[in-house]
Write a protein that holds these residues in place. Structure first.
Motif, mmCIF file in Angstrom:
data_model
loop_
_atom_site.group_PDB
_atom_site.id
_atom_site.type_symbol
_atom_site.label_atom_id
_atom_site.label_comp_id
_atom_site.label_asym_id
_atom_site.label_seq_id
_atom_site.Cartn_x
_atom_site.Cartn_y
_atom_site.Cartn_z
ATOM 1 N N PHE A 129 0.819 -1.213 0.000
ATOM 2 C CA PHE A 129 0.000 0.000 0.000
ATOM 3 C C PHE A 129 0.854 1.264 0.000
ATOM 4 C CE2 PHE A 129 -2.546 -3.288 2.158
ATOM 5 C CZ PHE A 129 -3.628 -3.343 1.281
ATOM 6 N N ASN A 130 2.156 1.122 -0.348
ATOM 7 C CA ASN A 130 3.110 2.241 -0.389
ATOM 8 C C ASN A 130 3.395 2.823 0.992
ATOM 9 O OD1 ASN A 130 3.593 2.156 -3.168
ATOM 10 N ND2 ASN A 130 1.824 3.445 -3.592
ATOM 11 N N GLY A 131 3.181 2.021 2.009
ATOM 12 C CA GLY A 131 3.572 2.434 3.345
ATOM 13 C C GLY A 131 5.046 2.140 3.560
ATOM 14 N N VAL A 132 5.706 2.956 4.361
ATOM 15 C CA VAL A 132 7.135 2.784 4.603
ATOM 16 C C VAL A 132 7.361 1.620 5.558
ATOM 17 C CG1 VAL A 132 9.219 3.858 5.501
ATOM 18 C CG2 VAL A 132 7.576 5.219 4.198
ATOM 19 N N VAL A 133 8.250 0.725 5.165
ATOM 20 C CA VAL A 133 8.603 -0.445 5.967
ATOM 21 C C VAL A 133 10.003 -0.229 6.530
ATOM 22 C CG1 VAL A 133 8.998 -2.927 5.964
ATOM 23 C CG2 VAL A 133 7.201 -1.939 4.524
ATOM 24 N N THR A 134 10.127 -0.404 7.816
ATOM 25 C CA THR A 134 11.442 -0.289 8.427
ATOM 26 C C THR A 134 12.235 -1.550 8.104
ATOM 27 O OG1 THR A 134 10.543 1.040 10.234
ATOM 28 C CG2 THR A 134 12.709 0.044 10.582
ATOM 29 N N ALA A 135 13.255 -1.376 7.327
ATOM 30 C CA ALA A 135 14.051 -2.531 6.910
ATOM 31 C C ALA A 135 15.474 -2.072 6.665
ATOM 32 C CB ALA A 135 13.471 -3.162 5.637
ATOM 33 N N ALA A 136 16.388 -3.005 6.782
ATOM 34 C CA ALA A 136 17.791 -2.690 6.536
ATOM 35 C C ALA A 136 18.029 -2.600 5.034
ATOM 36 C CB ALA A 136 18.679 -3.771 7.154
ATOM 37 N N LEU A 137 18.527 -1.459 4.605
ATOM 38 C CA LEU A 137 18.881 -1.296 3.189
ATOM 39 C C LEU A 137 20.286 -1.838 2.978
ATOM 40 C CD1 LEU A 137 17.487 2.309 2.737
ATOM 41 C CD2 LEU A 137 16.446 0.183 1.975
ATOM 42 N N GLN A 138 20.454 -2.579 1.915
ATOM 43 C CA GLN A 138 21.714 -3.274 1.709
ATOM 44 C C GLN A 138 22.335 -2.907 0.374
ATOM 45 O OE1 GLN A 138 20.458 -7.325 1.816
ATOM 46 N NE2 GLN A 138 19.976 -7.298 3.991
ATOM 47 N N LEU A 139 23.648 -2.928 0.336
ATOM 48 C CA LEU A 139 24.438 -2.878 -0.882
ATOM 49 C C LEU A 139 24.112 -1.678 -1.776
ATOM 50 C CD1 LEU A 139 26.710 -4.391 -2.280
ATOM 51 C CD2 LEU A 139 25.004 -5.658 -3.583
ATOM 52 N N TRP A 140 24.519 -0.515 -1.314
ATOM 53 C CA TRP A 140 24.509 0.650 -2.191
ATOM 54 C C TRP A 140 25.647 0.475 -3.192
ATOM 55 C CZ3 TRP A 140 21.401 5.104 -1.725
ATOM 56 C CH2 TRP A 140 20.576 5.163 -0.598
ATOM 57 N N SER A 141 25.390 0.729 -4.456
ATOM 58 C CA SER A 141 26.443 0.556 -5.452
ATOM 59 C C SER A 141 26.148 1.379 -6.700
ATOM 60 C CB SER A 141 26.600 -0.927 -5.834
ATOM 61 O OG SER A 141 25.399 -1.419 -6.391
ATOM 62 N N PRO A 142 27.212 1.894 -7.346
ATOM 63 C CA PRO A 142 27.057 2.595 -8.628
ATOM 64 C C PRO A 142 27.236 1.617 -9.778
ATOM 65 C CG PRO A 142 29.270 2.907 -7.803
ATOM 66 C CD PRO A 142 28.571 2.016 -6.810
ATOM 67 N N SER A 143 26.603 1.893 -10.899
ATOM 68 C CA SER A 143 26.788 1.028 -12.066
ATOM 69 C C SER A 143 28.125 1.296 -12.741
ATOM 70 C CB SER A 143 25.641 1.226 -13.068
ATOM 71 O OG SER A 143 25.593 2.568 -13.520
ATOM 72 N N VAL A 144 28.658 2.511 -12.579
ATOM 73 C CA VAL A 144 29.950 2.868 -13.179
ATOM 74 C C VAL A 144 30.827 3.465 -12.073
ATOM 75 C CG1 VAL A 144 31.129 4.088 -15.041
ATOM 76 C CG2 VAL A 144 28.734 3.401 -15.335
ATOM 77 N N PRO A 145 31.572 2.645 -11.335
ATOM 78 C CA PRO A 145 32.384 3.153 -10.224
ATOM 79 C C PRO A 145 33.435 4.170 -10.656
ATOM 80 C CG PRO A 145 32.159 0.756 -10.117
ATOM 81 C CD PRO A 145 31.630 1.187 -11.446
ATOM 82 N N TYR A 146 33.842 4.147 -11.924
ATOM 83 C CA TYR A 146 34.822 5.128 -12.406
ATOM 84 C C TYR A 146 34.256 6.543 -12.307
ATOM 85 C CZ TYR A 146 37.647 7.795 -15.747
ATOM 86 O OH TYR A 146 38.433 8.755 -16.350
ATOM 87 N N VAL A 147 32.944 6.681 -12.483
ATOM 88 C CA VAL A 147 32.305 8.002 -12.465
ATOM 89 C C VAL A 147 32.010 8.441 -11.037
ATOM 90 C CG1 VAL A 147 30.249 9.305 -13.146
ATOM 91 C CG2 VAL A 147 31.335 7.746 -14.762
ATOM 92 N N ALA A 148 31.459 7.545 -10.216
ATOM 93 C CA ALA A 148 31.104 7.903 -8.844
ATOM 94 C C ALA A 148 31.149 6.669 -7.970
ATOM 95 C CB ALA A 148 29.713 8.540 -8.792
#
Length: 382
Positions: A129-148
């Motif tokens: 229902f688009n309610g916010v769920v408290t959950a651990a967000l995992q693995l932030w990553s860029p698709s092109v690490p050379y750029v950012a």
């Protein structure tokens, strides 16, 4: 004669001794639904037919709603007991409703930063229902690490010019945002020299240094070189163009300029006449590469083997056997045996008909005696 009579029968329903409710699972994902199986048993555990009307009940309809057919709908997080009562007997099953992550959204969706700057992204896991769920967000990553690059707190740092997607995963769901990395503007360009005097045929290495407003060196910027008079001074560049080898071709004065993103710096070059005739010295001589390949001779431009013949085997810039072809071993700016590599240690040699070596055919100003390919093209071998 026959007589006809009637008799009344009274059918007593078998009393229900036990009610069993069976759910596919006792843990429901928020937003899902399923049917609960109803089973009625007598005192001997023999199934009793289900009456047409059975009243289904829920202890917490805001959490789990149940229809008259026994279909349960998970409405919100919590627990609820689903039950059926009949003949003084009660059957029930307790369900736990938990939020399931259906999507991950990120903010900002798109941002632009400069190299070295940072921006913080946030992510939220959403239920059905688009309610916010408290959950651990995992693995932030860029698709092109050379750029950012991105750390596990959502801090994104611009590394090089370009664009990249930033993703974060949560319970198998992926959120995506984008970041563009712009270059820091060039404020100044300086050359390693501002004035230079060369003798005709002589070469010199010149390099440009772009900096930002804070005087920080800016790497990997495209430098475009130009001559105010290419007949007097011309050059060869390589890599991103921050370094060039300039060659004095004819007596006179010319400005050799480097332009980086609209910012220009120049060196004034004065070319003096050569003391002896280099062109006359190399006339009729031929060129041999370090690997033994014949690369042409210094003769009139109409000669098919002349390095001055733009359509000949050794003068055509598209020919594999031409030192002027920037894409072959003998003209490639990074080849160790190329005439155009200003750092080549084994460039081609210029030889007389009897094989005597006159000097190097190279853009490397540190090898002597030598003749620059650019200078050789100015000779008139009549």
């Amino acid at each position: 004669e026959r007589s006809v009579g009637t008799k009344s029968l009274t059918i007593t329903p078998v009393p229900v001794a036990r009610i069993i409710l069976t759910a596919p699972t006792t843990v429901m994902d928020l937003g899902t639904n399923f049917f609960i199986e109803l089973q009625l048993l007598d005192a001997d555990s023999v199934p009793v037919p289900t009456p047409r009307s059975v009243v289904w009940m829920t202890s917490n309809p805001e959490v789990a709603y149940v229809s008259d057919a026994g279909r349960v709908f998970a409405e919100s997080e919590g627990n609820s007991t689903i039950s059926v009562a009949l003949d003084g007997q009660v059957g029930s099953v307790t369900l736990d409703v938990i939020p399931r992550i259906y999507s991950v959204v990120m903010e900002p969706y798109y941002s632009i930063i400069t190299v070295g700057d940072t921006v913080t992204y946030t992510a939220a896991s959403l239920d059905y229902f688009n309610g916010v769920v408290t959950a651990a967000l995992q693995l932030w990553s860029p698709s092109v690490p050379y750029v950012a690059t991105a750390d596990q707190d959502g801090l994104v740092t611009g590394r090089n010019y370009g664009a990249t997607a930033i993703t974060v995963q949560s319970a198998g769901n992926v959120g995506v945002a984008n970041v563009g990395v712009d270059t820091v503007p060039v404020a100044t360009v300086t050359l390693n020299t501002t004035t230079l005097t060369l003798t005709q045929g002589e070469s010199q290495i010149i390099w440009a240094t772009p900096r930002d407003a804070g005087t920080t060196f800016l790497n990997n910027r495209v430098v475009r070189w130009s001559s105010s008079d290419p007949a007097v001074v011309d050059g060869i560049t390589f890599a991103y163009g921050d370094t060039t080898v300039v060659t004095a071709l004819l007596p006179g004065t010319a400005d050799w300029s480097a332009t980086v993103e609209g910012v220009t710096a120049s060196v004034r070059i004065s070319v003096l006449p050569e003391a002896s005739s280099t062109c006359g010295l190399i006339k009729d001589a031929w060129i041999r590469a370090d690997d033994g390949q014949y690369l042409g001779r210094f003769t009139r431009a109409i000669d098919s083997l002349s390095v001055l013949n733009p359509t000949g085997k050794h003068g055509d810039p598209n020919s594999w056997a031409s030192a002027m072809n920037p894409y072959t071993t003998y003209g490639l700016k990074w080849s160790g045996i190329s005439a155009r590599n200003p750092f080549a240690q084994k460039p081609p040699t210029i030889r007389r008909a009897d094989g005597t070596i006159l000097g190097f055919y190279t853009s490397n100003p540190n090898l002597m005696p030598r003749v620059s390919p650019l200078f050789a093209l100015t000779c008139d071998f009549q």
